[in-house]
Design a protein around this motif. Sequence first.
Motif, PDB file in Angstrom:
ATOM      1  N   ARG A  63       0.848  -1.184   0.000  1.00 29.56           N
ATOM      2  CA  ARG A  63       0.000   0.000   0.000  1.00 29.56           C
ATOM      3  C   ARG A  63       0.889   1.241   0.000  1.00 29.56           C
ATOM      4  NH1 ARG A  63      -2.168  -3.518   3.572  1.00 29.56           N
ATOM      5  NH2 ARG A  63      -1.323  -2.485   5.400  1.00 29.56           N
ATOM      6  N   ILE A  73       1.219  -0.067  -9.043  1.00 34.87           N
ATOM      7  CA  ILE A  73       0.506   1.050  -8.421  1.00 34.87           C
ATOM      8  C   ILE A  73      -0.210   0.513  -7.179  1.00 34.87           C
ATOM      9  CG2 ILE A  73      -1.165   2.910  -8.727  1.00 34.87           C
ATOM     10  CD1 ILE A  73       1.314   2.964 -10.638  1.00 34.87           C
ATOM     11  N   GLU A 116      -2.349   0.194  -3.526  1.00 37.18           N
ATOM     12  CA  GLU A 116      -3.586   0.699  -2.924  1.00 37.18           C
ATOM     13  C   GLU A 116      -3.249   2.015  -2.231  1.00 37.18           C
ATOM     14  OE1 GLU A 116      -6.164  -0.456   0.961  1.00 37.18           O
ATOM     15  OE2 GLU A 116      -5.650  -2.127  -0.374  1.00 37.18           O
ATOM     16  N   GLY A 117      -4.115   3.013  -2.408  1.00 34.96           N
ATOM     17  CA  GLY A 117      -3.877   4.318  -1.800  1.00 34.96           C
ATOM     18  C   GLY A 117      -3.364   5.345  -2.791  1.00 34.96           C
ATOM     19  N   ALA A 118      -2.934   4.892  -3.953  1.00 36.20           N
ATOM     20  CA  ALA A 118      -2.510   5.806  -5.018  1.00 36.20           C
ATOM     21  C   ALA A 118      -3.631   5.870  -6.045  1.00 36.20           C
ATOM     22  CB  ALA A 118      -1.225   5.322  -5.665  1.00 36.20           C
ATOM     23  N   SER A 119      -3.978   7.086  -6.461  1.00 38.15           N
ATOM     24  CA  SER A 119      -5.046   7.220  -7.450  1.00 38.15           C
ATOM     25  C   SER A 119      -4.512   7.117  -8.869  1.00 38.15           C
ATOM     26  CB  SER A 119      -5.779   8.545  -7.274  1.00 38.15           C
ATOM     27  OG  SER A 119      -4.895   9.632  -7.508  1.00 38.15           O
ATOM     28  N   ALA A 120      -3.210   7.380  -9.041  1.00 42.72           N
ATOM     29  CA  ALA A 120      -2.619   7.319 -10.383  1.00 42.72           C
ATOM     30  C   ALA A 120      -1.120   7.075 -10.273  1.00 42.72           C
ATOM     31  CB  ALA A 120      -2.868   8.624 -11.142  1.00 42.72           C
ATOM     32  N   GLY A 177       1.233  14.475  -1.462  1.00 49.95           N
ATOM     33  CA  GLY A 177       0.694  13.187  -1.878  1.00 49.95           C
ATOM     34  C   GLY A 177       1.415  12.552  -3.054  1.00 49.95           C
ATOM     35  N   ARG A 178       2.577  13.106  -3.415  1.00 54.36           N
ATOM     36  CA  ARG A 178       3.346  12.561  -4.538  1.00 54.36           C
ATOM     37  C   ARG A 178       4.509  11.708  -4.010  1.00 54.36           C
ATOM     38  NH1 ARG A 178       5.912  16.884  -7.249  1.00 54.36           N
ATOM     39  NH2 ARG A 178       5.892  17.814  -5.203  1.00 54.36           N
ATOM     40  N   LEU A 230       3.761   8.427  -8.201  1.00 48.20           N
ATOM     41  CA  LEU A 230       2.441   8.062  -7.695  1.00 48.20           C
ATOM     42  C   LEU A 230       1.775   9.319  -7.152  1.00 48.20           C
ATOM     43  CD1 LEU A 230       3.313   4.842  -5.671  1.00 48.20           C
ATOM     44  CD2 LEU A 230       2.636   5.032  -8.077  1.00 48.20           C
ATOM     45  N   VAL A 231       0.470   9.393  -7.334  1.00 46.19           N
ATOM     46  CA  VAL A 231      -0.314  10.493  -6.824  1.00 46.19           C
ATOM     47  C   VAL A 231      -1.371   9.905  -5.894  1.00 46.19           C
ATOM     48  CG1 VAL A 231      -1.814  12.434  -7.410  1.00 46.19           C
ATOM     49  CG2 VAL A 231       0.065  11.773  -8.951  1.00 46.19           C
ATOM     50  N   ALA A 232      -1.392  10.407  -4.654  1.00 49.29           N
ATOM     51  CA  ALA A 232      -2.344   9.877  -3.667  1.00 49.29           C
ATOM     52  C   ALA A 232      -3.758  10.300  -4.000  1.00 49.29           C
ATOM     53  CB  ALA A 232      -1.970  10.340  -2.271  1.00 49.29           C
TER      54      ALA A 232
END
Length: 154
Positions: A7, A82, A84-88, A124-125, A152-154
Amino acid sequence: MSIENYRLATIEEFIGRELGVSDWVVVDQARIDAFARCTGDLQWIHVDTERAKRESPFGGTIAHGYLTLSLLAPLAMEIGLIPEGASAGLNYGLDKVRFMTPVKAGARVRNRVTLVSVERKGGGRVILKTMNELQIEGEEKPALVADTLAMLVA
């Protein structure tokens, strides 16, 4: 595919660990030809099957190096890069690429991915560095090894 307990909040725990190995994918002549048309790289060693049979030291056509490199991202996504917890997850760059062995038309390849480092950037990056080894079925040496970067972007 999902990696157990992998995660965004716990990603540092995976540094130095293999994240997984993708399924095999065929690099057939149709894929090579499509890549050649898309990029304009129509060199005979990639697209002229008759000439390559006669003149290539590999006994036939081979995939473009950049075609093999382009397979890393989707194969890493397949294993669950990617978390869990990252949107992209976005391609952020490459630190190192070495092309080791040509991929002959019709060969199967897969990606072995190891997490090298994690850098939290704020907001969040997170930048992930992974070592990717694109293996060729039946070959001792990989097609390529590459250190890739993903944001990664949260």
